[in-house]
Design an enzyme around this catalytic site. Structure first.
Site, PDB file in Angstrom:
ATOM      1  N   SER B  32       3.480  36.871  35.643  1.00 45.44           N
ATOM      2  CA  SER B  32       3.493  38.241  35.096  1.00 45.44           C
ATOM      3  C   SER B  32       4.629  38.425  34.113  1.00 45.44           C
ATOM      4  O   SER B  32       4.618  39.363  33.313  1.00 45.44           O
ATOM      5  CB  SER B  32       3.647  39.255  36.234  1.00 45.44           C
ATOM      6  OG  SER B  32       2.658  39.063  37.212  1.00 45.44           O
ATOM      7  N   GLY B 115       9.145  48.760  40.716  1.00 42.51           N
ATOM      8  CA  GLY B 115       8.539  47.888  41.713  1.00 42.51           C
ATOM      9  C   GLY B 115       7.429  48.609  42.456  1.00 42.51           C
ATOM     10  O   GLY B 115       6.537  47.991  43.021  1.00 42.51           O
ATOM     11  N   LEU B 179      -5.300  40.110  34.391  1.00 41.22           N
ATOM     12  CA  LEU B 179      -5.423  39.735  35.797  1.00 41.22           C
ATOM     13  C   LEU B 179      -4.457  40.523  36.678  1.00 41.22           C
ATOM     14  O   LEU B 179      -3.253  40.551  36.433  1.00 41.22           O
ATOM     15  CB  LEU B 179      -5.154  38.242  35.975  1.00 41.22           C
ATOM     16  CG  LEU B 179      -6.184  37.326  35.315  1.00 41.22           C
ATOM     17  CD1 LEU B 179      -5.720  35.876  35.388  1.00 41.22           C
ATOM     18  CD2 LEU B 179      -7.547  37.498  35.988  1.00 41.22           C
ATOM     19  N   LYS B 239      -1.785  35.773  31.051  1.00 43.53           N
ATOM     20  CA  LYS B 239      -0.917  35.626  32.218  1.00 43.53           C
ATOM     21  C   LYS B 239      -0.555  34.156  32.381  1.00 43.53           C
ATOM     22  O   LYS B 239      -1.420  33.279  32.251  1.00 43.53           O
ATOM     23  CB  LYS B 239      -1.651  36.160  33.457  1.00 43.53           C
ATOM     24  CG  LYS B 239      -0.747  36.460  34.645  1.00 43.53           C
ATOM     25  CD  LYS B 239      -1.459  37.350  35.667  1.00 43.53           C
ATOM     26  CE  LYS B 239      -0.587  37.641  36.878  1.00 43.53           C
ATOM     27  NZ  LYS B 239      -1.225  38.629  37.785  1.00 43.53           N
ATOM     28  N   HIS B 253      -0.873  34.860  41.060  1.00 43.57           N
ATOM     29  CA  HIS B 253      -0.001  36.029  40.999  1.00 43.57           C
ATOM     30  C   HIS B 253       1.098  35.931  42.048  1.00 43.57           C
ATOM     31  O   HIS B 253       0.844  35.570  43.197  1.00 43.57           O
ATOM     32  CB  HIS B 253      -0.826  37.297  41.248  1.00 43.57           C
ATOM     33  CG  HIS B 253      -0.021  38.567  41.227  1.00 43.57           C
ATOM     34  ND1 HIS B 253       0.185  39.291  40.083  1.00 43.57           N
ATOM     35  CD2 HIS B 253       0.639  39.229  42.219  1.00 43.57           C
ATOM     36  CE1 HIS B 253       0.927  40.358  40.357  1.00 43.57           C
ATOM     37  NE2 HIS B 253       1.225  40.341  41.646  1.00 43.57           N
ATOM     38  N   SER B 336       7.135  81.547  41.663  1.00 41.63           N
ATOM     39  CA  SER B 336       7.138  81.462  43.132  1.00 41.63           C
ATOM     40  C   SER B 336       8.438  80.858  43.643  1.00 41.63           C
ATOM     41  O   SER B 336       8.981  81.289  44.657  1.00 41.63           O
ATOM     42  CB  SER B 336       5.967  80.613  43.630  1.00 41.63           C
ATOM     43  OG  SER B 336       4.736  81.247  43.390  1.00 41.63           O
ATOM     44  N   GLU B 357       3.478  66.901  39.938  1.00 37.05           N
ATOM     45  CA  GLU B 357       4.698  66.762  40.727  1.00 37.05           C
ATOM     46  C   GLU B 357       5.308  65.372  40.603  1.00 37.05           C
ATOM     47  O   GLU B 357       6.532  65.205  40.683  1.00 37.05           O
ATOM     48  CB  GLU B 357       4.413  67.086  42.200  1.00 37.05           C
ATOM     49  CG  GLU B 357       4.008  68.533  42.464  1.00 37.05           C
ATOM     50  CD  GLU B 357       2.551  68.847  42.166  1.00 37.05           C
ATOM     51  OE1 GLU B 357       1.776  67.890  41.884  1.00 37.05           O
ATOM     52  OE2 GLU B 357       2.163  70.018  42.214  1.00 37.05           O
ATOM     53  N   PHE B 382       4.190  70.524  48.210  1.00 34.49           N
ATOM     54  CA  PHE B 382       3.713  69.679  47.123  1.00 34.49           C
ATOM     55  C   PHE B 382       4.703  68.593  46.732  1.00 34.49           C
ATOM     56  O   PHE B 382       4.374  67.719  45.929  1.00 34.49           O
ATOM     57  CB  PHE B 382       3.297  70.539  45.924  1.00 34.49           C
ATOM     58  CG  PHE B 382       2.240  71.551  46.295  1.00 34.49           C
ATOM     59  CD1 PHE B 382       1.239  71.224  47.206  1.00 34.49           C
ATOM     60  CD2 PHE B 382       2.251  72.832  45.767  1.00 34.49           C
ATOM     61  CE1 PHE B 382       0.276  72.155  47.578  1.00 34.49           C
ATOM     62  CE2 PHE B 382       1.289  73.771  46.127  1.00 34.49           C
ATOM     63  CZ  PHE B 382       0.300  73.435  47.035  1.00 34.49           C
ATOM     64  N   HIS B 406       8.398  78.077  50.074  1.00 34.07           N
ATOM     65  CA  HIS B 406       7.197  78.379  50.857  1.00 34.07           C
ATOM     66  C   HIS B 406       7.035  77.433  52.043  1.00 34.07           C
ATOM     67  O   HIS B 406       5.935  76.981  52.361  1.00 34.07           O
ATOM     68  CB  HIS B 406       5.948  78.330  49.974  1.00 34.07           C
ATOM     69  CG  HIS B 406       5.918  79.413  48.937  1.00 34.07           C
ATOM     70  ND1 HIS B 406       6.753  79.409  47.839  1.00 34.07           N
ATOM     71  CD2 HIS B 406       5.194  80.549  48.849  1.00 34.07           C
ATOM     72  CE1 HIS B 406       6.526  80.501  47.116  1.00 34.07           C
ATOM     73  NE2 HIS B 406       5.600  81.208  47.703  1.00 34.07           N
TER      74      HIS B 406
END
Lengths: 616, 616
Positions: B32, B115, B179, B239, B253, B336, B357, B382, B406
């Site tokens: 990679s 990572g 790949l 690759k 890999h 809010s 988020e 959230f 909240h």
């Protein structure tokens, strides 16, 4: 009244009822409901195929309100379809009502809980996958999306995946009302921006005026007849449409109208139209995958050294041969989690979700809507990516099995980004969850079978390295159980571990024994629920407990043990856990470095035994 | 040697060194790394502006390896730039080495840990925002992305946001090596599929052969001169390029080469080229926002009833007037969370992240790379969406302040999808975190100021409803502190709460007092670290403790108290928490329904006091 006139009237009724429900409830999102009312009216009256008297009918279409805050519209739709009464509609948001602030499956016509934006469409992908590949039935999945939620990346995971799987049974309807909670969205009424994105992702996209019922009708027909790819209807709508107090105005999000009577008058007053929704197509039953018993249940002997992640994969493949309802998903690490063993044995029931953990968990939730038992796996660390989806799955009363591999610092060289050190805390704090943490392949296999029967969120943590086999393939385990592996009448201290730390605890017990300290060893393979009776017995017998876990100190195995002993006096507990940020290194080096190896356990046990009871 | 020849040689060196490092470490991702070697070679030699002797120079460009598993390439680049020695390169993945399995900021040239795929680009958006809007410097942000990670929705949050903010100082480079870990990606070498998506999202996209150094060079120049929008370079690569053992093969890999010597020979042998990387442009210092003291510190009197979320917003605005380094972000719920107060006072330092988020937390991490103190807010529920980003932020040693509003069942009518009931557990289990949970506006304000000085992840939980003011604006609070609000020598039981449950505990203490039971009340506003001394004192004095929290039973306030008392004998603890799935209802109805109101506390305290000590 011709069709179009009826649809228009129905749209007005849905608006009026959304206003009435929000007014009765004293809160809610009427304006976000009113923008989509015509879309839902045409869908209900002319495209949906659903037997509202038999929501369990496998042939039914599925309607998911991805914009769950449009719950007044959802409930107004259910009233128009004959599912609920007007009286129940007006119970909106009251204690004990089935009509909660955001839809949940306490209503039988609601598949899943929504209200955390960006989840309905990825879950819809799961339902559509079930229709195409498992049930093999022609039902369609219709998902009402908000324009604001298009900013959530999970929506684009869904777009990507649905196109890749050619889900032409899936239709997304984007209610482009332009206004979010505090401001205009990034794209306002630029329908093209949504359509271009969708087309680039491989979808068929149709841009319409979302208040033109004929255009809506044509688009839905086109969606239903488009082959080989999903369709998105990008509908320009007006928030609060039809009520001058709120129409197309900022600052009108998420609250009842101040003058509902005037608005209802502007909308032509109350109506009580009933829709005779088309029944589902055909009478073919869903496809069933039969048990084939081709893969025998795995068994390991006392000399085998096997990683629990591998045992997971082998057991899952065998379970798939026992039960046709078991399916598997993975986040493109199936040769690490060993779900590849299932994939090879049962390719038709394996779903490759690529590196999209949110979509993976959402798809699992969608598949279980249709009664399948999904097992989704990735590195335990990466389930944190989907934590909101797990949280919402619990509110959906979903039954999903999740397996996280490569837990803890014991993975070694890959370093902390790949080490799950918070998964026990995260999954313990999920309603309906069980948290299982095997140390041995026979135990892992046995627990896999139990997971499939758990009526909630079942999480298993597996480890990377090969560890000795402790148990016999004929040993039995249970949710909420534990195993006492060393015990005598002279025990002075109890060592509690699971997974890799159980093996360290066994070594520590040997070393303590050589020093004349008798140590009980308990395998708490069920971290939630934890075996209170056995722990309390040990507390009473030994008065001193050392817990050890390959996890941050907070919220994991140690805290579970402490909670079980909360009202027990005369026990001192020493909690060993990962207390410094690990780097890379060999697994055994890292266990020592972070303070959870046999040596650390021995020291802690010595301290506890030597300190006189009652001394602080 | 002309430029192109040098770049080609440098690319080969980076490949060779990636192979050598992985071989020395015994694991890693050389293939990679090899695919992207030419991309990094040209970037380093001809486009990057960076003073490797002064990584703290504010004018430096930023290079982020979003595909963090290409760490051998990252470290080989640092060697070529003179940052690390060949000897250190070969320490890859060894215990104690700075060269961890995936990059972390223990290396001064690495901004953030990567990572977990799909994070580098959204963080890069944050750094680019800092460059444009805060520092106002011409540095560029270069992000190397993997093709597999394009399946993560967070990447598309970044694409969306970067285009919206017109971040022409940001360049993404997609290493399309086709790949993934177990199979081909969804798009293989179809560069167009990535480019079309990026263009639809508003980016400039360039498709190139990622091994043609001239094409790379031209594309990077084009990126640097494209105004008004970010650029993505979509590079077709191979690759394992250049080593016959692995080149373009599946199953290669994430492991060292089996015959590294042969591969190094094929690549032309070891080299030791040093790159004289261009120094950063100009000598202008970064823009500084001065303290203006325009917004006075808020103060509330004993008759004020104010929600802690509102106090958060007011204090944040005032802190922004005290400190120019404080910035704020929100996920389109600023009215809010009340971050809108900051936004109005300091619009140039407010970042609207819309409903994304993950991008919000990533941007916060990116902004703190440049020394700013970001406060990011949304509904506490959230933040679960961004839990993986918070986890990685801790590995990045990032300083970010997160405020979740909240919290808990006490929000009432909106229902469980909006109720954070797992946030205390989730944030406790983050390394370097503090978890603050105020009950009163003066306290909330005081804690906001402390958050900005915490060298890690600072989380504050605020509640929705207005609650009485308990403290004076002159009271002081501290991380790890608590407040004893009721105390006497006769105390028979201790009640421990925070936020809304503190107010219930105070009511319960009054009711118990009427029954002749003296109850101590402790406000554990600092849930992590928790005030062990005060809790241990209370345990010793009263022998009985009731904890109460608006949170699931696992991993929250109660578990924090139990952990503080782990080795204390002679104390019984009863933990009250939300034990059933809430629906909708009025806040006070729900507190009763889920068992955490004053009545439930009174019952639990009575039970503990009446049960003889030692009885189980």
């Amino acid at each position: 009244m011709d069709d179009a006139a009826f649809w228009r009237e129905l749209g007005q009724q849905l608006r009026v009822d959304s206003i009435r429900a929000s007014d009765a409830g004293g809160s809610g999102h009427p304006t976000s409901s009113m923008s989509a009312a015509d879309l839902i009216a045409v869908l209900l009256a002319n495209h949906l195929r659903y037997d509202f008297e038999h929501p369990e009918d496998p042939r039914n279409d599925h309607v998911i309100f991805s914009k769950g805050h449009a719950s007044p519209l959802c409930y107004s739709m259910l009233k128009a379809a004959g599912g609920i009464s007007d009286e129940e509609l007006l119970s909106f948001r009251r204690l004990g009502s089935r009509l909660e602030g955001h839809p949940t499956p306490v209503l039988p016509w609601v598949d899943v809980a929504t209200g955390s934006l960006g989840q309905g469409l990825p879950i819809g992908v799961g339902v559509a996958l079930a229709g195409k590949r498992l049930d093999q039935l022609p039902y369609r999945v219709w998902v009402l999306c908000g324009d604001s939620e298009m900013a959530e990346g999970s929506m684009w995971e869904a777009f990507e995946h649905a196109a890749h799987e050619q889900l032409d049974n899936l239709t997304a309807i984007i209610d482009v009302n332009r206004l979010g909670q505090t401001r205009e969205t990034m794209h306002g009424w630029d329908l093209r921006s949504y359509a271009d994105r969708a087309r680039a992702f491989g979808w068929h996209a149709i841009e319409i005026d979302g208040h033109d019922v004929d255009a809506i009708n044509t688009a839905m027909s086109e969606a239903a007849t488009t082959d080989g790819r999903p369709t998105v209807i990008v509908a320009r709508t007006v928030k609060g449409k039809g009520a001058s107090e709120v129409e197309n105005l900022e600052g009108k999000h998420g609250k009842p109208l101040s003058d509902p009577h005037k608005a209802i008058e502007e909308l032509g007053g109350e109506r009580n139209l009933q829709v005779h929704v088309a029944k589902p197509r055909g009478d073919a039953p869903p496809h069933k995958f039969e048990a084939d018993h081709a893969v025998p249940w795995p068994r390991w002997g006392p000399d085998d050294k096997i990683a629990t992640r591998r045992a997971y994969g082998e057991a899952l493949a065998a379970l798939g041969s026992e039960r046709g309802d078991v399916v598997a998903l993975d986040g493109e690490v199936s040769n690490s989690t060993y779900s590849e063993i299932f994939a090879k044995a049962h390719p038709e029931r394996y779903f490759e979700m690529y590196i999209a953990e949110q979509q993976m968990v959402a798809a699992a939730v969608g598949l279980q809507v249709r009664g399948f038992r999904p097992f989704a796996s990735t590195f335990a660390a990466f389930f944190t990516r989907a934590y909101d989806f797990v949280r919402m799955a619990a509110i959906s009363r979903a039954r999903v099995c999740l397996a996280g591999s490569h837990a803890g610092a014991s993975i070694g060289e890959d370093g902390p980004s790949q080490m799950a050190l918070e998964d026990l805390a995260a999954f313990r704090a999920v309603h309906s969850s069980i948290v299982l943490y095997p140390s041995d392949p026979n135990q892992a296999a046995s627990l896999v079978r139990l997971m499939a029967d758990h009526p909630g969120i079942a999480y298993m943590r597996t480890h990377r390295g090969a560890t000795p086999t402790i148990y016999s393939p004929d040993d039995s385990f249970e949710v909420g159980g534990s195993r006492v592996l060393r015990s005598s009448d002279e025990d002075q201290v109890t060592l509690v571990g699971a997974g890799v730390t159980l093996h360290e605890a066994l070594k520590a017990a040997d070393q303590l024994g050589e020093q004349g300290i008798a140590a009980r060893v308990i395998d708490v393979y069920s971290v939630k629920p934890v075996d209170e009776d056995t722990l309390r017995q040990a507390a009473g017998d030994t008065g001193a407990i050392v817990t050890v876990e390959d996890h941050w100190p907070e919220g994991g195995l140690g805290d579970a043990v402490l909670a079980a002993l909360a009202d027990v006096e005369a026990v001192r507990v020493r909690k060993l856990a990962v207390s410094t940020m690990p780097g890379s290194g060999k697994p055994e080096e890292l266990l020592r470095e972070v303070g959870i190896d046999a040596g650390a356990i021995v020291s802690a046990a010595q301290d506890l035994v030597r300190a006189p009871a009652g001394a602080q």
